[in-house]
Design a protein around this motif. Structure first.
Motif, PDB file in Angstrom:
ATOM      1  N   PRO A 167      34.956  36.365  34.909  1.00  0.00           N
ATOM      2  CA  PRO A 167      36.373  36.448  35.489  1.00  0.00           C
ATOM      3  C   PRO A 167      36.076  37.720  36.350  1.00  0.00           C
ATOM      4  CG  PRO A 167      36.147  37.173  33.385  1.00  0.00           C
ATOM      5  CD  PRO A 167      34.663  36.470  33.524  1.00  0.00           C
ATOM      6  N   LEU A 168      36.834  37.558  37.377  1.00  0.00           N
ATOM      7  CA  LEU A 168      37.372  39.075  37.939  1.00  0.00           C
ATOM      8  C   LEU A 168      37.073  40.059  37.406  1.00  0.00           C
ATOM      9  CD1 LEU A 168      36.677  40.645  40.400  1.00  0.00           C
ATOM     10  CD2 LEU A 168      38.773  39.433  41.776  1.00  0.00           C
ATOM     11  N   ARG A 169      38.631  40.068  36.704  1.00  0.00           N
ATOM     12  CA  ARG A 169      39.239  40.653  35.792  1.00  0.00           C
ATOM     13  C   ARG A 169      39.021  40.752  34.547  1.00  0.00           C
ATOM     14  NH1 ARG A 169      45.573  39.772  36.858  1.00  0.00           N
ATOM     15  NH2 ARG A 169      45.333  40.973  35.691  1.00  0.00           N
TER      16      ARG A 169
ATOM     17  N   ARG B 102      44.201  31.271  37.106  1.00  0.00           N
ATOM     18  CA  ARG B 102      42.906  30.789  36.427  1.00  0.00           C
ATOM     19  C   ARG B 102      41.975  31.695  34.987  1.00  0.00           C
ATOM     20  NH1 ARG B 102      42.853  28.728  41.520  1.00  0.00           N
ATOM     21  NH2 ARG B 102      42.905  30.819  42.520  1.00  0.00           N
TER      22      ARG B 102
ATOM     23  N   GLU C 151      40.494  36.941  33.383  1.00  0.00           N
ATOM     24  CA  GLU C 151      41.391  36.415  34.420  1.00  0.00           C
ATOM     25  C   GLU C 151      40.262  35.380  35.769  1.00  0.00           C
ATOM     26  OE1 GLU C 151      44.778  37.557  36.022  1.00  0.00           O
ATOM     27  OE2 GLU C 151      45.514  35.377  37.258  1.00  0.00           O
ATOM     28  N   PHE C 152      40.145  34.559  36.211  1.00  0.00           N
ATOM     29  CA  PHE C 152      38.889  34.589  37.239  1.00  0.00           C
ATOM     30  C   PHE C 152      40.017  34.599  39.021  1.00  0.00           C
ATOM     31  CE2 PHE C 152      37.158  32.824  34.398  1.00  0.00           C
ATOM     32  CZ  PHE C 152      35.713  32.881  34.924  1.00  0.00           C
TER      33      PHE C 152
ATOM     34  N   THR D 131      39.370  46.389  33.513  1.00  0.00           N
ATOM     35  CA  THR D 131      38.047  46.539  33.568  1.00  0.00           C
ATOM     36  C   THR D 131      38.368  45.263  34.788  1.00  0.00           C
ATOM     37  OG1 THR D 131      36.991  45.761  32.077  1.00  0.00           O
ATOM     38  CG2 THR D 131      37.178  47.984  32.424  1.00  0.00           C
ATOM     39  N   LEU D 132      37.361  46.070  36.005  1.00  0.00           N
ATOM     40  CA  LEU D 132      36.465  44.392  37.056  1.00  0.00           C
ATOM     41  C   LEU D 132      35.712  44.579  36.475  1.00  0.00           C
ATOM     42  CD1 LEU D 132      37.353  46.685  39.879  1.00  0.00           C
ATOM     43  CD2 LEU D 132      38.291  44.005  39.734  1.00  0.00           C
ATOM     44  N   HIS D 133      35.471  43.098  36.386  1.00  0.00           N
ATOM     45  CA  HIS D 133      33.913  42.957  35.632  1.00  0.00           C
ATOM     46  C   HIS D 133      32.337  42.699  37.115  1.00  0.00           C
ATOM     47  CE1 HIS D 133      30.861  40.599  33.653  1.00  0.00           C
ATOM     48  NE2 HIS D 133      31.692  40.642  32.913  1.00  0.00           N
TER      49      HIS D 133
ATOM     50  N   GLY E  82      31.894  39.052  37.791  1.00  0.00           N
ATOM     51  CA  GLY E  82      33.073  38.590  38.401  1.00  0.00           C
ATOM     52  C   GLY E  82      33.236  38.847  40.456  1.00  0.00           C
ATOM     53  N   LEU E  83      33.149  40.102  40.066  1.00  0.00           N
ATOM     54  CA  LEU E  83      33.306  40.734  41.334  1.00  0.00           C
ATOM     55  C   LEU E  83      32.246  40.658  42.526  1.00  0.00           C
ATOM     56  CD1 LEU E  83      35.042  43.281  42.783  1.00  0.00           C
ATOM     57  CD2 LEU E  83      33.493  44.293  42.576  1.00  0.00           C
TER      58      LEU E  83
END
Lengths: 473, 192
Positions: free
Chosen positions: A388-390, A454, A471-472, B47-49, B52-53
């Motif tokens: 996921p991004l977050r 997502r 969350e993606f 946080t930003l993963h 995922g980024l």
């Protein structure tokens, strides 16, 4: 110069103790006596004895763990002090100093007067000092350690030749107890039996072999100071002085091929108060034109009071920085480092961070966060499965069963599952104790909801429950 | 009339923009150019993963700043925008900016030539921002790894507003504008 009780003298100078006192050092699971004070020596305690035995001899013995690293620092400080007698001072073992006083004694009125002065000053400082003076280093060592009164080198025991215990015992078995016995004995059989080291030590003590004193190199001192005839109060003036101090400091850094990492500007005011401006740099630096603007924020915050009349600038932490060839592609990282330094003076240098890859399949530990000023960007990122991004701490949702729920509520939203992709099973790393992973295995699902979000959900089969963790995009 | 996304999307440089909505972070990751400074207050749990980024932005191009409150965060943002060493600065906003703060950020961006992007909670926009976007994720029945989103531009100082459905292509690192369902080639004509 020999300091027979350097370690205990150092501790007792800070906190004097009446009665027997020892320092102990832990050796192979036993506390052994490392250094004793005079009172303890009078009680027949000895170096190398175990602390338990010593306590049995002397129940009111005070002890403290030894710190050989601090002792070494103390000896270095004493070496600096000994420079008042002659410029040629070197270390002699862990508890002694060797001074080459050739041509320096007449400044003190002769050898006797100089030795008396050394002894008096050491006694006043609370140090036990034994002195030996001779024409060469080996003999001086022998007199300092074994000399009593006015005797000759030949009368000293063979241990005074800086030999190891085995050789000393061997010589004593042969009946060679004094140095005089050795000098008159035939050299060849002795060398054959004890090796060349014995003859070398003997020749060094008698002066046949030279043994120079190696003076220690002074560590470079990165500080400059300016006293002003009239106190100043304007920030511009302080910055001006700072610029004039930075120039010689940076020249010095340049000569040593080092760069400052941390600088401290001390401003002394007329009323004897002082204020400090600290500057932590994101990279080692020695360019005065770049360092000067970074002081601006700190200098603006200084209260000048009735005026500042002395300014001292010190590089409190330096790092090696090799001279670089001037190229075209140098400007960008420098500008970025300056920016990081400037931001760092406001929020702290450790709060500017970057991600570094880490080798773990646990999502939270697949990366590490390091301060940007102390790390370089790294490549080598790889994600075998989408992540996921977050990413946030797990938030529980109400659902049961190992299949993802068709409808669920999360953050006060009712969401409908449109598509579920998974499961991806991740096992906890048993070799790390992680509070969050106590609930055991996790089955991760990517849920595309009809509402658009997502989400990354996981189910813990060993401890049933559903959680949202990310969350993606 | 349909508005071309290219008229607004690579965000106008040397300005501060705003984005809100559930896909605001994705919008920021797609909009980012060069090395990015991401300012996020240290008390926020999210946080930003970096993994995922990765499909959007190499994690090695990201610098994080963790100020303790928004005042420090804005000071850091102003400093970074004014300096221009970093071409893109993302600021996560937790309380509404007043006119003075918004204007100062805008002036700093103009001075340094860097682009700023504020991630704002809905309805916390500042009047000084150049554009304000709303990004929401939408469900894509056709593709599993889809990043279908709806981007709306709801404030634009020098242009018109518009709305687009977009999808990020992870392989080619490109943004695709997706036609609305009814206008796709091969799809059945909408009823009526």
């Amino acid at each position: 110069m020999w300091f027979p009780r350097l370690a205990s003298d150092r501790v007792l100078r800070a906190r004097p103790v009446d009665g027997p006192f020892v320092l102990t050092l832990r050796e192979s699971n036993t506390d052994r006596l490392y250094c004793l004070n005079a009172a303890a020596e009078r009680l027949d305690l000895a170096r190398g004895m175990s602390l338990a035995d010593a306590r049995a001899f002397c129940p009111d013995l005070l002890s403290q763990p030894a710190r050989p690293d601090l002792d070494a620092q103390f000896l270095t400080a004493l070496r600096r002090w000994a420079l008042r007698y002659c410029p040629w001072v070197g270390h002699e073992g862990v508890d002694g100093l060797a001074l080459d006083v050739t041509g320096a004694t007449h400044l003190w009125g002769g050898e006797e007067e100089m030795l008396a002065d050394m002894q008096a000053r050491a006694t006043r400082a609370g140090l036990t000092l034994r002195l030996g003076i001779a024409d060469n280093r080996g003999a001086a060592w022998a007199f300092a350690h074994f000399g009593t009164g006015q005797n000759r080198l030949e009368d000293l025991p063979v241990a005074a030749l800086r030999l190891d215990d085995k050789t000393v015992t061997g010589l004593q078995r042969l009946g060679l107890r004094r140095i005089g016995d050795l000098t008159t004995a035939a050299r060849a059989p002795l060398a054959r039996r004890f090796g060349p080291a014995l003859m070398e030590r003997l020749d060094q003590a008698t002066g046949l072999l030279p043994e120079p004193v190696t003076p220690e190199k002074e560590p470079p001192h990165y500080a400059v100071r300016m006293s002003l005839p009239e106190p100043i109060g304007l920030a511009e003036d302080v910055m001006g002085v700072c610029a004039r101090l930075l120039a010689p400091l940076c020249d010095k850094l340049m000569a040593q091929e080092t760069g400052a990492r941390q600088l401290c500007l001390t401003l002394r005011r007329v009323d004897q108060g002082s204020q400090q401006v600290e500057l932590h740099l994101a990279a080692p630096m020695r360019d005065p034109n770049r360092i000067l603007p970074l002081f601006r924020r700190g200098v603006d915050a200084v209260d000048a009071g009735f005026g500042i009349d002395q300014i001292r600038l010190e590089a409190t932490q330096v790092e090696p920085l090799a001279v670089q060839q001037i190229g075209s592609a140098q400007a960008a990282p420098d500008q970025l480092n300056d920016l990081i330094t400037r931001i760092g003076t406001r929020i702290g240098l450790e709060n500017i961070q970057r991600y570094l890859p880490a080798d773990s399949h646990i999502p939270e530990r697949a990366f590490s966060i390091a301060p940007a000023a102390f790390s370089a960007p790294q490549n080598g990122w790889s994600a075998p499965r989408p992540r996921p991004l977050r990413h946030f701490p797990p938030e529980a949702i109400a659902a049961t069963g190992p299949r993802p729920p068709a409808r669920f509520r999360w953050r006060r939203m009712t969401l409908t599952t449109g598509r579920a992709i998974g499961p991806e099973r991740i096992a906890p790393e048993w070799w790390m104790s992680d509070e969050a992973w106590r609930s055991g295995l996790r089955d991760y699902w990517k849920i595309d909801t009809r509402e658009g979000r997502r989400l990354w959900l996981f189910y813990t089969p060993q401890n049933p429950g559903w959680f949202v963790q990310g969350e993606f995009a | 009339m349909r508005v071309d996304l290219n008229s607004a999307f690579p965000l106008r440089p040397a300005r501060v923009h705003e984005v809100c909505g559930a896909a605001a972070v994705s919008f920021a990751a797609i909009a980012a150019r060069g090395t990015v400074l991401w300012i996020r207050e240290s008390w926020l749990p999210e946080t930003l993963h970096p993994l995922g980024l990765m499909p959007f932005l190499a994690p090695s191009r990201l610098l994080l700043a963790r100020p303790k409150d928004q005042t420090d965060g804005l000071a850091v943002a102003e400093e970074a925008l004014k300096d221009g060493a970093l071409p893109f600065v993302v600021i996560e906003i937790t309380r509404p900016l007043d006119l003075r703060e918004g204007r100062r950020l805008q002036l700093a961006a103009k001075a340094g030539g860097a682009t700023g992007l504020c991630l704002i909670p809905e309805g916390m926009g500042s009047n000084a921002s150049e554009t304000r976007w709303k990004a929401t994720p939408s469900f894509d029945p056709h593709r599993e790894d889809s990043t279908l989103m709806r981007w709306e531009i709801i404030k634009n100082k020098s242009g018109t507003n518009g709305a687009w459905n977009v999808r990020w292509d992870q392989e080619t690192h490109r943004l695709h504008v997706v036609s609305p369902a009814g206008e796709r080639p091969g799809s059945a004509r909408p009823p009526g």
